[in-house]
Design a protein around this motif. Structure first.
Motif, PDB file in Angstrom:
ATOM      1  N   ALA A  39       0.953  -1.149   0.221  1.00 30.13           N
ATOM      2  CA  ALA A  39      -0.150  -0.354  -0.327  1.00 30.13           C
ATOM      3  C   ALA A  39       0.795   1.771  -0.267  1.00 30.13           C
ATOM      4  O   ALA A  39       0.788   2.533  -1.003  1.00 30.13           O
ATOM      5  CB  ALA A  39      -1.075  -0.047   1.620  1.00 30.13           C
ATOM      6  N   GLU A  40       2.111   1.594   0.236  1.00 29.37           N
ATOM      7  CA  GLU A  40       2.925   2.596   0.609  1.00 29.37           C
ATOM      8  C   GLU A  40       3.430   2.732  -0.486  1.00 29.37           C
ATOM      9  O   GLU A  40       3.777   4.002  -1.005  1.00 29.37           O
ATOM     10  CB  GLU A  40       3.731   2.289   2.037  1.00 29.37           C
ATOM     11  N   LYS A  41       3.769   1.541  -1.369  1.00 29.48           N
ATOM     12  CA  LYS A  41       4.508   1.743  -2.481  1.00 29.48           C
ATOM     13  C   LYS A  41       3.302   2.472  -3.523  1.00 29.48           C
ATOM     14  O   LYS A  41       3.651   2.984  -4.376  1.00 29.48           O
ATOM     15  CB  LYS A  41       4.820   0.523  -2.976  1.00 29.48           C
ATOM     16  N   ALA A  42       2.053   1.599  -3.500  1.00 29.63           N
ATOM     17  CA  ALA A  42       1.410   2.104  -4.301  1.00 29.63           C
ATOM     18  C   ALA A  42       1.402   3.697  -4.311  1.00 29.63           C
ATOM     19  O   ALA A  42       0.462   4.068  -5.260  1.00 29.63           O
ATOM     20  CB  ALA A  42       0.222   1.408  -4.039  1.00 29.63           C
TER      21      ALA A  42
ATOM     22  N   ALA B 255       1.387   7.000  -6.604  1.00 26.34           N
ATOM     23  CA  ALA B 255       0.629   7.570  -7.048  1.00 26.34           C
ATOM     24  C   ALA B 255       0.578   9.367  -6.667  1.00 26.34           C
ATOM     25  O   ALA B 255       0.328   9.729  -7.672  1.00 26.34           O
ATOM     26  CB  ALA B 255      -0.744   6.830  -6.788  1.00 26.34           C
ATOM     27  N   GLY B 256       1.960   9.174  -6.465  1.00 28.34           N
ATOM     28  CA  GLY B 256       2.333  10.863  -5.728  1.00 28.34           C
ATOM     29  C   GLY B 256       2.347  10.823  -6.957  1.00 28.34           C
ATOM     30  O   GLY B 256       2.732  12.309  -6.887  1.00 28.34           O
ATOM     31  N   GLU B 257       3.637  10.079  -7.310  1.00 29.88           N
ATOM     32  CA  GLU B 257       4.829  11.101  -8.269  1.00 29.88           C
ATOM     33  C   GLU B 257       3.937  10.517  -9.278  1.00 29.88           C
ATOM     34  O   GLU B 257       4.741  12.131 -10.346  1.00 29.88           O
ATOM     35  CB  GLU B 257       5.959   9.248  -8.445  1.00 29.88           C
ATOM     36  N   GLU B 258       3.027  10.283  -9.505  1.00 28.96           N
ATOM     37  CA  GLU B 258       2.008  10.528 -10.960  1.00 28.96           C
ATOM     38  C   GLU B 258       1.397  11.527 -10.773  1.00 28.96           C
ATOM     39  O   GLU B 258       1.411  12.258 -12.088  1.00 28.96           O
ATOM     40  CB  GLU B 258       1.098   8.864 -11.579  1.00 28.96           C
ATOM     41  N   ILE B 259       1.088  11.414 -10.351  1.00 24.69           N
ATOM     42  CA  ILE B 259       0.252  12.379  -9.971  1.00 24.69           C
ATOM     43  C   ILE B 259       1.685  14.126  -9.978  1.00 24.69           C
ATOM     44  O   ILE B 259       0.316  15.272 -10.750  1.00 24.69           O
ATOM     45  CB  ILE B 259      -0.627  13.358  -8.158  1.00 24.69           C
ATOM     46  N   ASP B 260       2.278  14.011  -9.075  1.00 24.67           N
ATOM     47  CA  ASP B 260       3.123  14.937  -9.344  1.00 24.67           C
ATOM     48  C   ASP B 260       3.561  15.232 -10.894  1.00 24.67           C
ATOM     49  O   ASP B 260       3.572  16.397 -10.826  1.00 24.67           O
ATOM     50  CB  ASP B 260       4.579  14.816  -8.748  1.00 24.67           C
ATOM     51  N   ASN B 261       3.585  14.289 -11.873  1.00 19.39           N
ATOM     52  CA  ASN B 261       4.336  14.332 -13.028  1.00 19.39           C
ATOM     53  C   ASN B 261       3.030  15.120 -13.403  1.00 19.39           C
ATOM     54  O   ASN B 261       2.865  15.642 -15.041  1.00 19.39           O
ATOM     55  CB  ASN B 261       4.805  12.835 -13.203  1.00 19.39           C
ATOM     56  N   SER B 262       1.688  14.506 -13.590  1.00 12.14           N
ATOM     57  CA  SER B 262       0.697  15.001 -14.558  1.00 12.14           C
ATOM     58  C   SER B 262       1.020  16.362 -13.573  1.00 12.14           C
ATOM     59  O   SER B 262      -0.049  17.332 -15.178  1.00 12.14           O
ATOM     60  CB  SER B 262      -0.713  14.449 -14.107  1.00 12.14           C
ATOM     61  N   LEU B 263       1.005  17.089 -12.663  1.00 11.99           N
ATOM     62  CA  LEU B 263       0.547  18.084 -12.568  1.00 11.99           C
ATOM     63  C   LEU B 263       2.276  19.303 -12.903  1.00 11.99           C
ATOM     64  O   LEU B 263       1.419  20.034 -13.712  1.00 11.99           O
ATOM     65  CB  LEU B 263       1.075  18.844 -11.316  1.00 11.99           C
ATOM     66  N   ASP B 264       3.137  18.665 -13.196  1.00 10.59           N
ATOM     67  CA  ASP B 264       4.038  19.539 -14.062  1.00 10.59           C
ATOM     68  C   ASP B 264       3.754  19.515 -15.510  1.00 10.59           C
ATOM     69  O   ASP B 264       3.848  20.427 -15.649  1.00 10.59           O
ATOM     70  CB  ASP B 264       5.224  17.762 -13.391  1.00 10.59           C
ATOM     71  N   LYS B 265       3.243  18.081 -15.751  1.00  8.47           N
ATOM     72  CA  LYS B 265       3.336  18.133 -17.303  1.00  8.47           C
ATOM     73  C   LYS B 265       1.872  19.026 -17.702  1.00  8.47           C
ATOM     74  O   LYS B 265       2.131  20.289 -18.636  1.00  8.47           O
ATOM     75  CB  LYS B 265       3.094  16.822 -17.662  1.00  8.47           C
TER      76      LYS B 265
END
Length: 95
Positions: free
Chosen positions: A60-63, A67-77
């Protein structure tokens, strides 16, 4: 005759008392053994459940981290795209 009957009754009473106590002792021992076996099974099951819970927690921690990294990448993009659109729109208006 009375003494013989009373002696037999007394011996019968003693016999019943000792046999009864011996049977109760055996039942107690078998119950104790069964209880200790059940206790061991419960401990093993609890340990397995704890290990599984720890594994699930790690997953769960890994997921959540992914998910946090994906959100950060999406926001940056999205911010970069918005900045490009703003530069393009702003450049056309000032010209």
């Amino acid at each position: 005759m009375k003494k013989v009957i009373l002696a037999l009754a007394f011996l019968f009473t003693l016999n019943v008392m000792f046999v009864s106590c011996r049977e109760t002792n055996k039942e107690t021992e078998s119950t104790t053994e069964e209880t200790s076996e059940v206790q061991k099974e419960v401990e093993n099951t609890a340990e397995e459940a704890l290990k599984e819970a720890e594994a699930i927690e790690k997953e769960a921690e890994k997921a959540v981290k992914e998910a946090g990294e994906e959100i950060d990448n999406s926001l940056d993009k999205a911010v970069k795209e918005d900045n490009k659109e703003t530069e393009t729109d702003g450049g056309e208006q000032t010209s």
